[in-house]
Design an enzyme around this catalytic site. Sequence first.
Site, PDB file in Angstrom:
ATOM      1  N   GLY A  18       0.590  -1.140  -0.025  1.00  0.00           N
ATOM      2  CA  GLY A  18      -0.003   0.180  -0.113  1.00  0.00           C
ATOM      3  C   GLY A  18       0.725   0.961   0.163  1.00  0.00           C
ATOM      4  O   GLY A  18       2.189   0.485  -0.313  1.00  0.00           O
ATOM      5  N   LEU A  49      -8.294   2.556  -2.109  1.00  0.00           N
ATOM      6  CA  LEU A  49      -9.873   2.864  -1.416  1.00  0.00           C
ATOM      7  C   LEU A  49      -9.895   4.460  -1.413  1.00  0.00           C
ATOM      8  O   LEU A  49     -10.957   5.071  -1.241  1.00  0.00           O
ATOM      9  CB  LEU A  49     -10.473   2.146  -1.052  1.00  0.00           C
ATOM     10  CG  LEU A  49     -10.404   0.325  -1.688  1.00  0.00           C
ATOM     11  CD1 LEU A  49     -11.273  -0.716  -0.462  1.00  0.00           C
ATOM     12  CD2 LEU A  49     -11.113   0.508  -2.478  1.00  0.00           C
ATOM     13  N   ALA A  50      -8.756   5.157  -1.225  1.00  0.00           N
ATOM     14  CA  ALA A  50      -9.015   6.550   0.077  1.00  0.00           C
ATOM     15  C   ALA A  50      -9.500   7.685  -0.884  1.00  0.00           C
ATOM     16  O   ALA A  50      -9.380   7.905  -2.303  1.00  0.00           O
ATOM     17  CB  ALA A  50      -7.889   7.066   0.366  1.00  0.00           C
ATOM     18  N   GLY A  52     -11.142  10.960   0.507  1.00  0.00           N
ATOM     19  CA  GLY A  52     -10.935  12.328   0.445  1.00  0.00           C
ATOM     20  C   GLY A  52      -9.396  13.175   0.330  1.00  0.00           C
ATOM     21  O   GLY A  52      -9.517  14.181  -0.514  1.00  0.00           O
ATOM     22  N   GLU A 118     -12.743  18.793   5.599  1.00  0.00           N
ATOM     23  CA  GLU A 118     -13.419  17.951   5.920  1.00  0.00           C
ATOM     24  C   GLU A 118     -13.576  17.947   7.512  1.00  0.00           C
ATOM     25  O   GLU A 118     -13.559  18.996   7.829  1.00  0.00           O
ATOM     26  CB  GLU A 118     -12.251  16.177   5.697  1.00  0.00           C
ATOM     27  CG  GLU A 118     -12.310  16.097   4.419  1.00  0.00           C
ATOM     28  CD  GLU A 118     -11.745  14.286   4.386  1.00  0.00           C
ATOM     29  OE1 GLU A 118     -11.088  14.338   4.868  1.00  0.00           O
ATOM     30  OE2 GLU A 118     -11.766  13.616   3.373  1.00  0.00           O
ATOM     31  N   HIS A 337     -13.478   1.640  10.355  1.00  0.00           N
ATOM     32  CA  HIS A 337     -12.463   2.166   9.023  1.00  0.00           C
ATOM     33  C   HIS A 337     -11.890   1.861   8.973  1.00  0.00           C
ATOM     34  O   HIS A 337     -10.422   2.382   7.658  1.00  0.00           O
ATOM     35  CB  HIS A 337     -13.546   3.671   8.793  1.00  0.00           C
ATOM     36  CG  HIS A 337     -12.629   4.196   8.462  1.00  0.00           C
ATOM     37  ND1 HIS A 337     -12.910   4.020   6.395  1.00  0.00           N
ATOM     38  CD2 HIS A 337     -12.442   5.129   7.884  1.00  0.00           C
ATOM     39  CE1 HIS A 337     -12.153   4.793   5.529  1.00  0.00           C
ATOM     40  NE2 HIS A 337     -12.306   5.706   6.696  1.00  0.00           N
ATOM     41  N   GLU A 361      -0.877   2.210   8.511  1.00  0.00           N
ATOM     42  CA  GLU A 361      -1.710   2.571   9.489  1.00  0.00           C
ATOM     43  C   GLU A 361      -1.282   1.229  10.405  1.00  0.00           C
ATOM     44  O   GLU A 361      -2.028   1.002  11.535  1.00  0.00           O
ATOM     45  CB  GLU A 361      -3.110   1.803   8.677  1.00  0.00           C
ATOM     46  CG  GLU A 361      -3.974   1.102   9.664  1.00  0.00           C
ATOM     47  CD  GLU A 361      -6.031   1.634   9.088  1.00  0.00           C
ATOM     48  OE1 GLU A 361      -5.674   1.889   8.018  1.00  0.00           O
ATOM     49  OE2 GLU A 361      -6.429   0.989   9.204  1.00  0.00           O
ATOM     50  N   SER A 377      -4.135   9.941   8.181  1.00  0.00           N
ATOM     51  CA  SER A 377      -3.699   8.746   7.959  1.00  0.00           C
ATOM     52  C   SER A 377      -2.974   8.407   6.390  1.00  0.00           C
ATOM     53  O   SER A 377      -1.585   8.265   7.108  1.00  0.00           O
ATOM     54  CB  SER A 377      -4.004   7.860   7.958  1.00  0.00           C
ATOM     55  OG  SER A 377      -5.499   7.734   6.862  1.00  0.00           O
ATOM     56  N   LEU A 378      -3.102   8.521   5.822  1.00  0.00           N
ATOM     57  CA  LEU A 378      -2.363   9.491   4.602  1.00  0.00           C
ATOM     58  C   LEU A 378      -1.298   9.715   4.806  1.00  0.00           C
ATOM     59  O   LEU A 378      -0.186   9.385   3.915  1.00  0.00           O
ATOM     60  CB  LEU A 378      -2.869   9.452   2.774  1.00  0.00           C
ATOM     61  CG  LEU A 378      -4.293   8.482   2.735  1.00  0.00           C
ATOM     62  CD1 LEU A 378      -4.849   9.469   1.381  1.00  0.00           C
ATOM     63  CD2 LEU A 378      -3.861   7.202   2.024  1.00  0.00           C
TER      64      LEU A 378
HETATM   65  C1  LIG Z   1     -12.351   3.188   1.952  1.00  0.00           C
HETATM   66  C2  LIG Z   1     -10.960   4.147   2.211  1.00  0.00           C
HETATM   67  C3  LIG Z   1     -11.600   5.747   2.460  1.00  0.00           C
HETATM   68  C4  LIG Z   1     -10.266   5.893   3.086  1.00  0.00           C
HETATM   69  N1  LIG Z   1     -10.381   7.402   2.840  1.00  0.00           N
HETATM   70  C5  LIG Z   1      -8.850   7.934   3.351  1.00  0.00           C
HETATM   71  C6  LIG Z   1      -8.542   9.212   2.715  1.00  0.00           C
HETATM   72  O1  LIG Z   1      -9.303  10.553   2.172  1.00  0.00           O
HETATM   73  N2  LIG Z   1      -7.139  10.666   3.685  1.00  0.00           N
HETATM   74  C7  LIG Z   1      -7.241   9.545   4.638  1.00  0.00           C
HETATM   75  O2  LIG Z   1      -5.859   9.673   5.485  1.00  0.00           O
HETATM   76  N3  LIG Z   1      -6.719   8.150   5.092  1.00  0.00           N
HETATM   77  C8  LIG Z   1      -8.356   7.323   4.815  1.00  0.00           C
HETATM   78  N4  LIG Z   1      -8.330   6.153   4.785  1.00  0.00           N
HETATM   79  C9  LIG Z   1      -7.248   5.206   5.412  1.00  0.00           C
HETATM   80  C10 LIG Z   1      -6.059   5.129   4.783  1.00  0.00           C
HETATM   81  O3  LIG Z   1      -6.660   4.609   3.180  1.00  0.00           O
HETATM   82  C11 LIG Z   1      -5.434   4.235   4.993  1.00  0.00           C
HETATM   83  O4  LIG Z   1      -4.679   4.594   6.673  1.00  0.00           O
HETATM   84  C12 LIG Z   1      -3.893   3.737   4.501  1.00  0.00           C
HETATM   85  O5  LIG Z   1      -4.328   4.009   3.360  1.00  0.00           O
HETATM   86  C13 LIG Z   1      -3.408   2.296   4.709  1.00  0.00           C
HETATM   87  O6  LIG Z   1      -1.921   2.757   4.012  1.00  0.00           O
HETATM   88  P1  LIG Z   1      -0.675   1.375   4.561  1.00  0.00           P
HETATM   89  O7  LIG Z   1       0.156   1.665   3.040  1.00  0.00           O
HETATM   90  O8  LIG Z   1      -0.774   1.446   5.302  1.00  0.00           O
HETATM   91  O9  LIG Z   1      -1.833   0.387   4.307  1.00  0.00           O
HETATM   92  P2  LIG Z   1      -2.820  -0.309   3.046  1.00  0.00           P
HETATM   93  O10 LIG Z   1      -2.913   0.001   2.012  1.00  0.00           O
HETATM   94  O11 LIG Z   1      -4.011  -0.958   3.911  1.00  0.00           O
HETATM   95  O12 LIG Z   1      -1.324  -1.433   2.115  1.00  0.00           O
HETATM   96  C14 LIG Z   1      -1.590  -2.468   3.476  1.00  0.00           C
HETATM   97  C15 LIG Z   1      -1.139  -3.919   2.651  1.00  0.00           C
HETATM   98  O13 LIG Z   1      -0.181  -4.950   3.017  1.00  0.00           O
HETATM   99  C16 LIG Z   1      -0.795  -5.999   2.549  1.00  0.00           C
HETATM  100  N5  LIG Z   1       0.066  -7.091   3.257  1.00  0.00           N
HETATM  101  C17 LIG Z   1      -1.197  -7.192   4.381  1.00  0.00           C
HETATM  102  N6  LIG Z   1      -0.950  -8.195   5.141  1.00  0.00           N
HETATM  103  C18 LIG Z   1       0.489  -8.577   4.637  1.00  0.00           C
HETATM  104  C19 LIG Z   1       1.376  -9.807   4.571  1.00  0.00           C
HETATM  105  N7  LIG Z   1       1.201 -11.025   5.531  1.00  0.00           N
HETATM  106  N8  LIG Z   1       2.540 -10.352   3.397  1.00  0.00           N
HETATM  107  C20 LIG Z   1       2.203  -9.106   2.467  1.00  0.00           C
HETATM  108  N9  LIG Z   1       1.234  -8.354   2.845  1.00  0.00           N
HETATM  109  C21 LIG Z   1       0.109  -7.851   3.098  1.00  0.00           C
HETATM  110  C22 LIG Z   1      -2.345  -5.848   2.133  1.00  0.00           C
HETATM  111  O14 LIG Z   1      -2.185  -7.080   0.382  1.00  0.00           O
HETATM  112  C23 LIG Z   1      -1.872  -4.590   1.409  1.00  0.00           C
HETATM  113  O15 LIG Z   1      -1.157  -4.324   0.090  1.00  0.00           O
HETATM  114  C24 LIG Z   1      -9.620   5.510   3.624  1.00  0.00           C
HETATM  115  C25 LIG Z   1      -9.287   3.717   4.201  1.00  0.00           C
HETATM  116  C26 LIG Z   1     -10.707   3.610   3.625  1.00  0.00           C
HETATM  117  C27 LIG Z   1     -11.087   2.071   3.616  1.00  0.00           C
END
Ligand SMILES: Cc1cc2nc3c(=O)[nH]c(=O)nc-3n(C[C@H](O)[C@H](O)[C@H](O)COP(=O)(O)OP(=O)(O)OC[C@H]3O[C@@H](n4cnc5c(N)ncnc54)[C@H](O)[C@@H]3O)c2cc1C
Length: 514
Positions: A18, A49-50, A52, A118, A337, A361, A377-378
Amino acid sequence: MSFDFRALSGRPVIIGGGLAGLVTALEMAPEPVVLLSAAPLGYEASSALAQGGLAASIGSDDSPALHLADTLAAGDGLCDEVVVRRVVEAAPAAIAKLEHFGVAFDRATGRGLHLGLEAAHSRRRIVHAAGAATGSELMRALVAAVRRTVSITVVEGFEARRLLVEDGTIAGVNAAGASGDLVLATSRVVLATGGVGGLFRDTTNPLGCFGQGLALAARAGAELADLEFVQFHPTALDGPQRPMRLISEAVRGEGAILIDETGRRFLADLPGAELGTRDTVARGVHRHLARGHRVFLDTRACLGASFAGRFPTIASYCSEAGIDPAVDPIPVRPAAHYHMGGVAVNAEGCSSVAGLWACGEVASTGLHGANRLASNSLTEAVVMAGWVAESVAASSSMERKTIAIPAAAPARADPALVRSIVSPALGVLRDGESLRDAASTLLPLARGSTSAAEPAAVALIMVVAALRREESRGAHCRADFPLRSAVARRSKITLVEALETAAAIDATPLARSA
Ligand SMILES: Cc1cc2nc3c(=O)[nH]c(=O)nc-3n(C[C@H](O)[C@H](O)[C@H](O)COP(=O)(O)OP(=O)(O)OC[C@H]3O[C@@H](n4cnc5c(N)ncnc54)[C@H](O)[C@@H]3O)c2cc1C
């Protein structure tokens, strides 16, 4: 069958494709790294999916001090102010960095970046792309940048199932995919595995996000922080689809109101009304639903026919459900969420286990406190990924002659059983009795070796953390402890402690009815 990818030995391994994982890998270039992703890059990630956008004090009427004040107010006394200050000050540069990586943010005609408003933000400071398709634009640009970067070896379709730890230090990653098991020998691992929404029946997260990173860290002995704080988004599109489609706060930012089936605007008296903090709006909606009402987001007066132009992605979600927001109120309900809690990390993203970092996250930096401010969070994922990359690059790789290679990776986890325990116990409103019952049900699952073991271990630690917090603060609301304690304390816990506490609860049935 076990493969040993010796050619990749010693390289830092980033787990998760992500936003946090992609930016960490890009920031580490030109140092060779491995990016391990369970799904193809850009898929099964909340980042995609983000809607905003990213919060940054870029507007001429804004400042890091105002962004700091809004973040602290939303966090309900639990934010780490030093961390918040550092992150909000770094936010504008993070936006510039993303543009450098090729992200195309929306711009106002002839002026700078278009800034959205927001809930609980005192200024317009949300940087977005393609209206409310920010996540897909982020993923498009960053996945392309990663694929162009020769120092990044992408290993897709492999899920990390165990962190190998020797002498209290990371020694490798055991992963599994369709073609077999994989062991990557490394002394440097970055967890960027996202959140826990998939542990709940009602969630906006991809269903594959059910806390696998927390399970990896917990089994490796890492300290976890603030696990009891789960943010419920008040306005997920109410229907059978999972993950639930999100009706972004930006829609309320444009003036949408919450009404019930009688047309009554039932949250008008809440501080900030529909633009109050997420926890208060989610509780207001939850309570109204519990009283037997239905709840709708009404955009007819504020946006009317312009809705589809301003929010094309959300308009398409509504259209799939047979709703036209120009004429129909949108049915909504709260959904899990975002997880404020996570692997406890310091300012560089280091966990309590040597050689293990976390960002995005899955990490708990102290930025969000008891309730995340929308769109922080982003921003945090990008900012922290940069600091983690610097810290990993500055640490030296520890070569081991041999590592103990496990016979096989643990079986693929299945959260279905755990979902039915977690959803009622760790929902918008909690109470001691339901939490104690949940702990007793989860304990044998977490100690076992079925496909429910890893999700159960994560859920158990969250339940014990929620039990220990005998107050209501931010997103954690206890019906039996409705008041906020005078002193705010962040919580820390390990898997061993959670298992001990749950065993003690299980051994004293009276405690369950006390
Ligand atoms: C619908 C929605 C809308 C949102 N809108 C906003 C917004 O507008 N602004 C904002 O700040 N935040 C928003 N958020 C929150 C934000 O999107 C997330 O907090 C942020 O994208 C998390 O990023 P990340 O890289 O930590 O995790 P993620 O983007 O969830 O990526 C995690 C990755 O890790 C992989 N993974 C997990 N476990 C393993 C494993 N054991 N081995 C290998 N790979 C693994 C998954 O497949 C995934 O690809 C939103 C969240 C959602 C659900």
